[in-house]
Write a protein that holds these residues in place. Structure first.
Motif, short mmCIF file in Angstrom:
data_model
loop_
_atom_site.label_atom_id
_atom_site.label_comp_id
_atom_site.label_asym_id
_atom_site.label_seq_id
_atom_site.Cartn_x
_atom_site.Cartn_y
_atom_site.Cartn_z
N THR A 15 -29.24 76.01 -4.02
CA THR A 15 -27.93 75.94 -3.38
C THR A 15 -27.96 74.90 -2.25
O THR A 15 -29.01 74.59 -1.70
CB THR A 15 -27.52 77.30 -2.82
OG1 THR A 15 -28.43 77.69 -1.77
CG2 THR A 15 -27.52 78.37 -3.90
N ARG A 41 -20.15 72.66 -2.66
CA ARG A 41 -18.69 72.75 -2.77
C ARG A 41 -18.04 71.49 -3.34
O ARG A 41 -16.91 71.54 -3.81
CB ARG A 41 -18.08 73.03 -1.38
CG ARG A 41 -18.37 74.42 -0.86
CD ARG A 41 -17.87 74.60 0.56
NE ARG A 41 -18.57 73.72 1.49
CZ ARG A 41 -18.29 73.61 2.78
NH1 ARG A 41 -17.32 74.33 3.30
NH2 ARG A 41 -18.98 72.79 3.55
N ARG A 42 -18.74 70.34 -3.29
CA ARG A 42 -18.11 69.07 -3.67
C ARG A 42 -18.76 68.49 -4.92
O ARG A 42 -19.91 68.07 -4.90
CB ARG A 42 -18.20 68.09 -2.51
CG ARG A 42 -17.43 68.53 -1.26
CD ARG A 42 -17.78 67.67 -0.06
NE ARG A 42 -19.18 67.82 0.32
CZ ARG A 42 -19.81 67.06 1.23
NH1 ARG A 42 -19.15 66.10 1.82
NH2 ARG A 42 -21.07 67.27 1.53
N VAL A 63 -20.05 73.75 -9.09
CA VAL A 63 -19.29 73.78 -7.85
C VAL A 63 -18.97 75.22 -7.47
O VAL A 63 -18.46 76.00 -8.27
CB VAL A 63 -17.97 72.99 -8.00
CG1 VAL A 63 -17.13 73.12 -6.74
CG2 VAL A 63 -18.27 71.53 -8.28
N ALA A 64 -19.30 75.59 -6.24
CA ALA A 64 -18.96 76.92 -5.73
C ALA A 64 -19.12 76.94 -4.22
O ALA A 64 -20.02 76.29 -3.68
CB ALA A 64 -19.84 78.00 -6.36
N ASP A 65 -18.23 77.68 -3.57
CA ASP A 65 -18.37 77.99 -2.16
C ASP A 65 -19.25 79.23 -2.08
O ASP A 65 -18.91 80.28 -2.61
CB ASP A 65 -16.99 78.26 -1.55
CG ASP A 65 -17.05 78.57 -0.06
OD1 ASP A 65 -18.11 79.02 0.43
OD2 ASP A 65 -16.02 78.39 0.62
N ASP A 68 -17.75 82.61 -1.32
CA ASP A 68 -16.69 83.14 -2.18
C ASP A 68 -17.33 83.88 -3.36
O ASP A 68 -17.89 83.26 -4.26
CB ASP A 68 -15.80 82.00 -2.67
CG ASP A 68 -14.58 82.48 -3.46
OD1 ASP A 68 -14.74 83.35 -4.34
OD2 ASP A 68 -13.48 81.97 -3.19
N GLN A 71 -16.32 82.87 -6.94
CA GLN A 71 -16.88 81.57 -7.33
C GLN A 71 -18.37 81.67 -7.63
O GLN A 71 -18.87 81.01 -8.55
CB GLN A 71 -16.63 80.53 -6.23
CG GLN A 71 -15.18 80.13 -6.08
CD GLN A 71 -14.98 79.02 -5.05
OE1 GLN A 71 -15.85 78.19 -4.84
NE2 GLN A 71 -13.82 79.01 -4.41
N SER A 119 -24.10 85.58 2.25
CA SER A 119 -23.95 84.79 1.02
C SER A 119 -25.26 84.73 0.24
O SER A 119 -25.28 84.76 -1.00
CB SER A 119 -23.45 83.39 1.34
OG SER A 119 -24.42 82.64 2.03
#
Length: 268
Positions: A15, A41-42, A63-65, A68, A71, A119
């Motif tokens: 990550t 995220r990008r 892609v993931a936050d 979240d 996601q 997270s």
């Protein structure tokens, strides 16, 4: 002497791979033959990293936050669909802080804990069933020397990094007899954008580079040391300069002396 593991063909999910430690770890693992799952995220930034890696076609940008949960669940489904397994999970995504306690809003305190602790816990709990089903794999957490010592201007960051260390210890104890290994890495000062992106007390990126970070260990060197240690099966990995290693040693021998040392240290 224990046999050193090989990364050739292994699926390594990292990550926070658009820059910094995550990018360096992705590069090092790819150079050793791993299939990398890059997550941030990008998408455009991830793709730049993916295309820079050895054998880019075998790597995956997701892609993931990290904060979240929906996601993160979707990312997990994508990874399993594309790769079918996960051999290493490296929880690297993180957020730092540079503010005195009395200057730090509760929203900022919570933001740090959300990224650096909750997270990581959620992603690991999401992925854990796959590791248990495989009866194999390694879960790693990027903590910090700050999480072992606690210093000025980094209160909630130190707390979150200390918390994930102890959570990982509990996880290790619970899965030790099921083929799943757990490692925690404690970086000292490493040359990245961490202090640029660190939040001030109001929760805004600080945009200033720390002198200690600027003079820290090169990120590529950090990645090489870390991956070597993980391949050997190390579970407690301190990566840093002499001052950081001394601080960790003193913390084990005499907390009282450590606290005196920290009070005198210029750490901002």
């Amino acid at each position: 002497m224990a046999k050193t593991e090989s990364l050739n063909g292994k699926v390594v999910w990292i990550t926070g791979t658009s820059s910094g430690l995550g990018k360096a770890l992705a590069t090092e693992c790819a150079n050793r033959g791993a299939q990398i799952v890059l997550m941030a995220r990008r998408f455009e930034e991830l793709e730049k990293v993916r295309l820079s890696l050895k054998n880019p076609e075998q790597h995956l940008s997701v892609v993931a936050d990290i904060t979240d949960e929906a996601q993160v669940r979707h990312a997990y489904e994508q990874v399993l669909h594309a790769k079918g397994r996960i051999d290493w999970l490296i929880n690297n995504a993180g957020l730092s802080l540079r503010a005195l306690i009395h200057e730090t809003s509760m929203d900022t305190e919570r933001a740090i804990i959300e990224v650096d602790y909750f997270s990581q816990v959620f992603l690991t709990k999401t992925v854990l069933p796959t590791f248990l089903k495989q009866k194999a794999g390694r879960i790693a957490f990027i903590s910090s020397v700050a999480g072992l010592l606690g210093t000025q201007y980094r209160a909630s960051y130190s707390a979150a990094k200390g918390a994930i260390h102890l959570w990982a210890n509990s996880l290790r104890a619970e899965v030790a007899d099921q083929g799943v290994n757990v490692s925690v890495i404690f970086p000292g000062f490493v040359k990245t954008n961490v202090s640029f992106n660190a939040l001030n007390g109001e929760g805004k990126p600080r945009g200033i580079q720390d002198e200690a970070i600027e003079n820290g260990l090169d990120a590529d060197e950090f990645a090489k040391i870390t991956v070597d240690a993980l391949l050997k099966g190390d579970e407690y990995i301190v990566v840093g300069g002499a001052k950081e290693k001394l601080g960790v040693l003193v913390s084990r021998i005499s907390p009282k002396i450590l606290y005196k040392m920290i009070r005198k240290t210029k750490v901002k």
